[in-house]
Design a protein around this motif. Sequence first.
Motif: not given
Length: 117
Positions: A69-84
């Motif tokens: 769950i922690k890894i999934g949340i961190k990855m979701a946040v990182l994907v948003v950062i990376l996309a922006l």
Amino acid sequence: MDVVINIFVALHIIGIAALLGGFLTQMKAMGAGAARFVPGMLHGALTMLVTGIALVGLNQMQDHPVNNIKIGIKMAVLVVILALVYVKRDEETIAKPLFGAVGGLTMLNIFIAVLWT
């Protein structure tokens, strides 16, 4: 195998340092409305993504506990950062709220990594 995991942890920290460092170097420019996403921010985010995925795989391979769950949340946040950062990387100036969001999400990712045990 622990040495390999520690090398990837170090590379992951270097990636977050590049992303956060790029943001911090543009803080003064953000105040003047001239902030932009520097290439180091994109490279740092990509480094974090690749090393983070490798770390999860290496830890699961060693049967170390992984909080998915922690890894999934961190990855979701990182994907948003990376996309922006990826989409706006060629623009001369970035709007203050968007630039601030990337910095805030980067710090959120750091706090999730450190405080969520």
